[in-house]
Write a protein that holds these residues in place. Structure first.
Motif, PDB file in Angstrom:
ATOM      1  N   CYS A 208       0.846  -1.179   0.000  1.00 11.06           N
ATOM      2  CA  CYS A 208       0.000   0.000   0.000  1.00 11.06           C
ATOM      3  C   CYS A 208       0.890   1.240   0.000  1.00 11.06           C
ATOM      4  O   CYS A 208       1.760   1.383   0.873  1.00 11.06           O
ATOM      5  N   ALA A 255      -8.265   5.782   7.016  1.00 12.92           N
ATOM      6  CA  ALA A 255      -9.269   5.066   6.221  1.00 12.92           C
ATOM      7  C   ALA A 255      -8.610   4.201   5.154  1.00 12.92           C
ATOM      8  O   ALA A 255      -9.025   3.058   4.919  1.00 12.92           O
ATOM      9  N   GLU A 258      -7.081   1.202   6.946  1.00 14.11           N
ATOM     10  CA  GLU A 258      -8.118   0.263   7.387  1.00 14.11           C
ATOM     11  C   GLU A 258      -8.620  -0.586   6.228  1.00 14.11           C
ATOM     12  O   GLU A 258      -8.787  -1.814   6.360  1.00 14.11           O
ATOM     13  N   ARG A 259      -8.884   0.054   5.088  1.00  8.93           N
ATOM     14  CA  ARG A 259      -9.375  -0.697   3.927  1.00  8.93           C
ATOM     15  C   ARG A 259      -8.338  -1.695   3.454  1.00  8.93           C
ATOM     16  O   ARG A 259      -8.671  -2.842   3.115  1.00  8.93           O
ATOM     17  N   SER A 262      -7.958  -4.679   5.835  1.00 10.60           N
ATOM     18  CA  SER A 262      -9.150  -5.547   5.791  1.00 10.60           C
ATOM     19  C   SER A 262      -9.109  -6.535   4.639  1.00 10.60           C
ATOM     20  O   SER A 262      -9.814  -7.554   4.655  1.00 10.60           O
ATOM     21  N   THR A 263      -8.295  -6.251   3.602  1.00 12.90           N
ATOM     22  CA  THR A 263      -8.208  -7.150   2.445  1.00 12.90           C
ATOM     23  C   THR A 263      -7.161  -8.238   2.612  1.00 12.90           C
ATOM     24  O   THR A 263      -7.092  -9.149   1.776  1.00 12.90           O
TER      25      THR A 263
END
Length: 267
Positions: A208, A255, A258-259, A262-263
């Motif tokens: 990321c 945010a 977090e996204r 979560s994956t």
């Protein structure tokens, strides 16, 4: 404000950290050069509330991690990170780093990819990416240029170059003022040392990438898009944020993290 109330002694330095605990996905946040763990206060609180195990720490010579009996080097920082992870018995944590912390996290994943589950890089250049002749020249010029700045002016100068919002700038001045100019230059040289081009290298873990749209430090604004394209992913560009993206736009950065987390598959 998160307080690093826990500590572990590693080779002449008392490394201080905060650990939210819990059984959720472990995420280790590492700050940038001259900063400290407070740059992740917002992320710590929100992610811990979401059930993740969040760890923030001060690298040696930064923030509350003193006294520091050794010079700051990239290798020393890497060994400190490993010692902290071992001390906390974290199993395949996500590494999340800003600037120097992002360079360190990249290097740790490159050295031992099987030890981690994912990599999050904020406001940091691409360690293994190709460099133009101009970029190489500017890297060599950075430390001598910093040496010319009066020590009393350095905290404010770095804060203005790093942040857009008044709150982030104020905290940056606080953090940078804790470190002497010679030590900051030492840390900066260690940061540059992580840049070791190997254009064919690809990150073997979920990745990321996050940067502020107003980040004008180094070559981040050009290197991160090239990195994202090489990895076949999309970078997350946070509107209106500067280099200290986690503080200029804390909710937006949290945010995104977090996204992303979560994956991730369970391990």
């Amino acid at each position: 404000m998160v307080m690093p109330s826990q500590e572990v002694r590693v080779d002449g330095c008392l490394l201080r950290y905060a650990d939210s605990g819990g059984e959720g996905t472990p995420i280790v946040f590492t700050h940038g050069a001259g900063a400290d763990h407070h740059m992740f206060d917002a992320q710590y609180d929100r992610l811990a509330m979401s059930g993740h195990r969040v760890v923030v720490w001060d690298m040696r010579g930064h923030g509350a991690s003193r006294p520091n009996g050794e010079s700051f080097t990239g290798e020393r920082a890497h060994q400190d990170l490993l010692a902290l992870i071992e001390h906390l018995r974290l199993f395949k944590p996500v590494l999340a780093g800003h600037s120097l912390g992002g360079n360190l996290s990249q290097a740790a994943v490159r050295r031992s990819p099987g030890s981690y589950r994912a990599l999050i890089v904020m406001g940091s250049t691409w360690n293994t990416g190709p460099l133009t002749a101009t970029e190489r020249f500017l890297l060599k010029l950075a430390a001598p240029s910093l040496a010319l700045v009066p020590e009393s002016r350095l905290p404010l100068l770095m804060a203005r170059a790093s942040a857009v919002t008044s709150a982030a700038r104020e905290d940056a001045v606080r953090a940078f003022a804790q470190m002497s100019k010679p030590r900051f230059i030492e840390v900066w040289k260690a940061t540059v040392g992580f840049v070791t081009p190997e254009p064919s290298y690809r990150t073997p873990l979920p990745l990321c990438l996050i940067r502020g749209s107003a980040d004008e430090t180094g070559n981040i604004a050009t290197a991160m898009p090239r990195w994202a394209a090489a990895e076949g992913i999309s970078e997350h560009v946070i509107p209106g944020a500067g280099h200290l993206v986690s503080q200029d736009a804390p909710e937006a950065v949290t945010a995104v993290i977090e996204r992303f987390v979560s994956t991730l598959p369970r391990v």
